[in-house]
Design an enzyme around this catalytic site. Structure first.
Site, PDB file in Angstrom:
ATOM      1  N   HIS A  57      -3.735  -6.454  11.333  1.00  0.00           N
ATOM      2  CA  HIS A  57      -2.773  -7.457  10.861  1.00  0.00           C
ATOM      3  C   HIS A  57      -2.072  -8.053  12.092  1.00  0.00           C
ATOM      4  CE1 HIS A  57      -2.909  -5.781   6.774  1.00  0.00           C
ATOM      5  NE2 HIS A  57      -2.524  -4.606   7.216  1.00  0.00           N
TER       6      HIS A  57
ATOM      7  N   ILE B  68      -7.342   6.712   5.463  1.00  0.00           N
ATOM      8  CA  ILE B  68      -6.126   7.353   5.993  1.00  0.00           C
ATOM      9  C   ILE B  68      -6.308   8.871   6.028  1.00  0.00           C
ATOM     10  CG2 ILE B  68      -3.639   7.685   5.629  1.00  0.00           C
ATOM     11  CD1 ILE B  68      -4.404   4.776   6.419  1.00  0.00           C
TER      12      ILE B  68
ATOM     13  N   CYS C 164       1.353   0.441   6.423  1.00  0.00           N
ATOM     14  CA  CYS C 164       1.092   0.082   7.827  1.00  0.00           C
ATOM     15  C   CYS C 164       2.021  -1.032   8.289  1.00  0.00           C
ATOM     16  CB  CYS C 164      -0.357  -0.335   7.993  1.00  0.00           C
ATOM     17  SG  CYS C 164      -0.917  -1.538   6.763  1.00  0.00           S
ATOM     18  N   ASN C 165       2.195  -2.076   7.484  1.00  0.00           N
ATOM     19  CA  ASN C 165       3.039  -3.197   7.896  1.00  0.00           C
ATOM     20  C   ASN C 165       4.511  -2.799   7.947  1.00  0.00           C
ATOM     21  OD1 ASN C 165       1.263  -5.436   8.374  1.00  0.00           O
ATOM     22  ND2 ASN C 165       0.782  -5.419   6.181  1.00  0.00           N
TER      23      ASN C 165
ATOM     24  N   HIS D 165       6.725  -6.949   1.488  1.00  0.00           N
ATOM     25  CA  HIS D 165       7.039  -6.217   2.725  1.00  0.00           C
ATOM     26  C   HIS D 165       8.535  -6.149   3.017  1.00  0.00           C
ATOM     27  CE1 HIS D 165       2.956  -7.952   2.955  1.00  0.00           C
ATOM     28  NE2 HIS D 165       2.660  -6.725   3.341  1.00  0.00           N
ATOM     29  N   GLY D 166       9.247  -7.281   2.768  1.00  0.00           N
ATOM     30  CA  GLY D 166      10.694  -7.282   3.033  1.00  0.00           C
ATOM     31  C   GLY D 166      11.405  -6.224   2.202  1.00  0.00           C
TER      32      GLY D 166
HETATM   33  P1  NAD Z   1      -9.529   4.802   0.771  1.00  0.00           P
HETATM   34  O1  NAD Z   1     -10.094   4.218  -0.459  1.00  0.00           O
HETATM   35  O2  NAD Z   1     -10.162   4.501   2.083  1.00  0.00           O
HETATM   36  O3  NAD Z   1      -9.459   6.382   0.643  1.00  0.00           O
HETATM   37  C1  NAD Z   1      -8.982   7.025  -0.515  1.00  0.00           C
HETATM   38  C2  NAD Z   1      -9.868   8.229  -0.789  1.00  0.00           C
HETATM   39  O4  NAD Z   1      -9.359   8.945  -1.909  1.00  0.00           O
HETATM   40  C3  NAD Z   1     -11.317   7.846  -1.127  1.00  0.00           C
HETATM   41  O5  NAD Z   1     -12.184   8.700  -0.410  1.00  0.00           O
HETATM   42  C4  NAD Z   1     -11.409   8.094  -2.637  1.00  0.00           C
HETATM   43  O6  NAD Z   1     -12.708   8.461  -3.048  1.00  0.00           O
HETATM   44  C5  NAD Z   1     -10.452   9.265  -2.778  1.00  0.00           C
HETATM   45  N1  NAD Z   1      -9.940   9.486  -4.139  1.00  0.00           N
HETATM   46  C6  NAD Z   1      -9.895   8.636  -5.189  1.00  0.00           C
HETATM   47  N2  NAD Z   1      -9.340   9.244  -6.267  1.00  0.00           N
HETATM   48  C7  NAD Z   1      -9.044  10.508  -5.876  1.00  0.00           C
HETATM   49  C8  NAD Z   1      -8.469  11.640  -6.538  1.00  0.00           C
HETATM   50  N3  NAD Z   1      -8.084  11.573  -7.805  1.00  0.00           N
HETATM   51  N4  NAD Z   1      -8.306  12.773  -5.840  1.00  0.00           N
HETATM   52  C9  NAD Z   1      -8.687  12.877  -4.536  1.00  0.00           C
HETATM   53  N5  NAD Z   1      -9.256  11.829  -3.872  1.00  0.00           N
HETATM   54  C10 NAD Z   1      -9.413  10.677  -4.525  1.00  0.00           C
HETATM   55  O7  NAD Z   1      -7.990   4.384   0.771  1.00  0.00           O
HETATM   56  P2  NAD Z   1      -7.022   4.315   2.026  1.00  0.00           P
HETATM   57  O8  NAD Z   1      -7.177   2.986   2.674  1.00  0.00           O
HETATM   58  O9  NAD Z   1      -7.162   5.545   2.833  1.00  0.00           O
HETATM   59  O10 NAD Z   1      -5.612   4.259   1.291  1.00  0.00           O
HETATM   60  C11 NAD Z   1      -4.967   5.444   0.833  1.00  0.00           C
HETATM   61  C12 NAD Z   1      -3.485   5.172   0.718  1.00  0.00           C
HETATM   62  O11 NAD Z   1      -2.999   4.789   2.011  1.00  0.00           O
HETATM   63  C13 NAD Z   1      -3.095   4.023  -0.230  1.00  0.00           C
HETATM   64  O12 NAD Z   1      -1.837   4.304  -0.784  1.00  0.00           O
HETATM   65  C14 NAD Z   1      -2.976   2.839   0.715  1.00  0.00           C
HETATM   66  O13 NAD Z   1      -2.132   1.835   0.213  1.00  0.00           O
HETATM   67  C15 NAD Z   1      -2.359   3.532   1.917  1.00  0.00           C
HETATM   68  N6  NAD Z   1      -2.570   2.828   3.191  1.00  0.00           N
HETATM   69  C16 NAD Z   1      -3.770   2.248   3.486  1.00  0.00           C
HETATM   70  C17 NAD Z   1      -3.906   1.559   4.669  1.00  0.00           C
HETATM   71  C18 NAD Z   1      -5.181   0.848   5.014  1.00  0.00           C
HETATM   72  O14 NAD Z   1      -5.129  -0.203   5.596  1.00  0.00           O
HETATM   73  N7  NAD Z   1      -6.323   1.385   4.714  1.00  0.00           N
HETATM   74  C19 NAD Z   1      -2.845   1.496   5.577  1.00  0.00           C
HETATM   75  C20 NAD Z   1      -1.656   2.171   5.284  1.00  0.00           C
HETATM   76  C21 NAD Z   1      -1.522   2.825   4.060  1.00  0.00           C
END
Ligand code: NAD
Length: 337
Positions: free
Chosen positions: A220, A12, A140-141, A194-195
């Protein structure tokens, strides 16, 4: 110009950083990473100042020959708004850092709703985030469901929504999550989270959700059933949804039969990383049976929250109203398929 820092440069975070750079009214102060890897190298190649998220690991970046601009503390101090895109639960640990600097922070959907003042979706409750210090851009959902339910609620009224979410097992880069050859009720109990999460955006909405996980990585897919208070015909609903800037109604003539072809289409039209920021709704699936609306939509988990983060930045800083911000974000990113 709004100065934005991104803490957590993964799936993200890297997309949000690129989207910030594309905005005419924002500048990227930099991005913070915990360790050197290919994403850290790419950030530097893109010209994004790179900050160490963990001070004790600065040496690791030096050893990898990756130049740092400072520590995360300095990144937060220099930012008007920080987007925290760390893994679930780490955002909560970072909250005190943002509070220390009095820097408004956006968190992602993996954090608990009670961490923040407001859970956010631009189409549904933009104004609620104006001036807030801690805002969660919903998952996302939940983003995909909120974008669909908001116009239905205002045009027809929603009596009840029932959604089955067929969820990808992991993102393409999440090798640790698979492969699994299975179809899992997940969770096996009702409702899935999700709900209740949609209720952080629409507190009064009556919604039941069920989740399943499948061995797929691309997107999804939601099977949606909404009982409406006033019943339109199918053509009205198609027109209503087609008018929404972040809903893409897939025409039958496109012959897109699933998320594989959707992603192929995104690559063909030149979308960065093959991203699909819009909900992808199969036009043919939009059906009315009695008081019930049915449809299928696909949600690109890695990217639909990206424009929402950009709007949330404008919402907390109060520089634009919802319509202005959504229009600005859409134009800068190239929304619309
Ligand atoms: P990711 O693991 O791809 O990326 C997270 C990044 O943060 C990694 O590069 C990790 O090394 C880094 N990180 C870990 N600890 C850290 C710290 N203390 N300080 C700074 N960086 C740190 O994760 P993501 O998929 O990007 O998810 C991030 C957030 O977004 C989560 O809350 C997730 O639930 C949400 N999200 C993810 C998705 C998805 O499908 N990937 C969709 C929507 C929301």
């Amino acid at each position: 110009m709004i100065s934005v820092g991104v803490n957590g440069y993964g799936t993200i975070g890297k997309r949000v950083a690129d989207a910030v750079v594309a905005q005419p009214d924002m500048e990227l102060v930099g991005v913070a990473k915990t360790r050197p890897n290919f994403e850290a190298e790419t950030a530097v190649k893109n010209g994004y100042p790179l900050f160490a998220a963990i001070e004790e690991r600065i040496e690791q970046f030096d050893d990898a020959g990756i130049e740092l601009a400072g520590t995360v503390d300095e990144l937060v101090a220099a930012s008007d708004v920080v987007v925290d895109a760390c893994p679930s639960g780490i955002g909560a640990e970072n909250k005190s850092l943002y509070a220390e600097h009095d820097t408004p922070a956006l968190y992602q959907g993996g954090e608990d709703a009670d961490l923040v003042d407001v859970s956010f979706n631009a189409r549904s409750n933009y104004d609620a985030a104006t001036g807030a210090d801690h805002v969660r851009v919903v998952s996302c959902n939940t983003t995909g469901l909120s974008r669909l339910l908001a116009p239905l609620e205002s045009a027809y009224g929603v009596e009840k929504a029932r959604v089955t979410l067929v969820r990808r097992g992991g993102d393409p880069g999440q090798t640790g999550r698979g492969p699994i050859n299975d179809i899992l009720p997940n969770p096996v109990t009702l409702p899935s989270h999700h709900g209740p999460d949609v209720n952080t955006i629409f507190p009064e909405l009556d919604i039941d959700t069920l989740g399943m996980k499948v061995p797929a990585t691309l997107m999804h897919t939601h099977s949606v059933n909404v009982t409406l208070e006033t019943v339109p015909d199918e053509a009205d609903v198609r027109e209503l949804l087609a008018d929404e800037s972040r809903l893409f109604c897939i025409k039958p003539s496109m012959a897109i039969d699933g998320s594989g072809k959707l992603k192929e289409y995104a690559h063909d039209v030149g979308r960065p990383r093959g991203d699909l920021w819009e909900n992808c709704i199969w036009e043919e699936s939009i059906s009315i049976e009695g008081d019930d609306l049915y449809c299928f939509q696909a949600i690109h988990q890695e990217s639909d929250v990206v424009p929402e983060n950009i709007d949330a930045i404008r919402a907390v800083t109060g520089v634009a109203d919802a319509d202005e911000s959504i229009a600005r974000t859409n134009e800068a990113m190239g929304m619309g398929l």
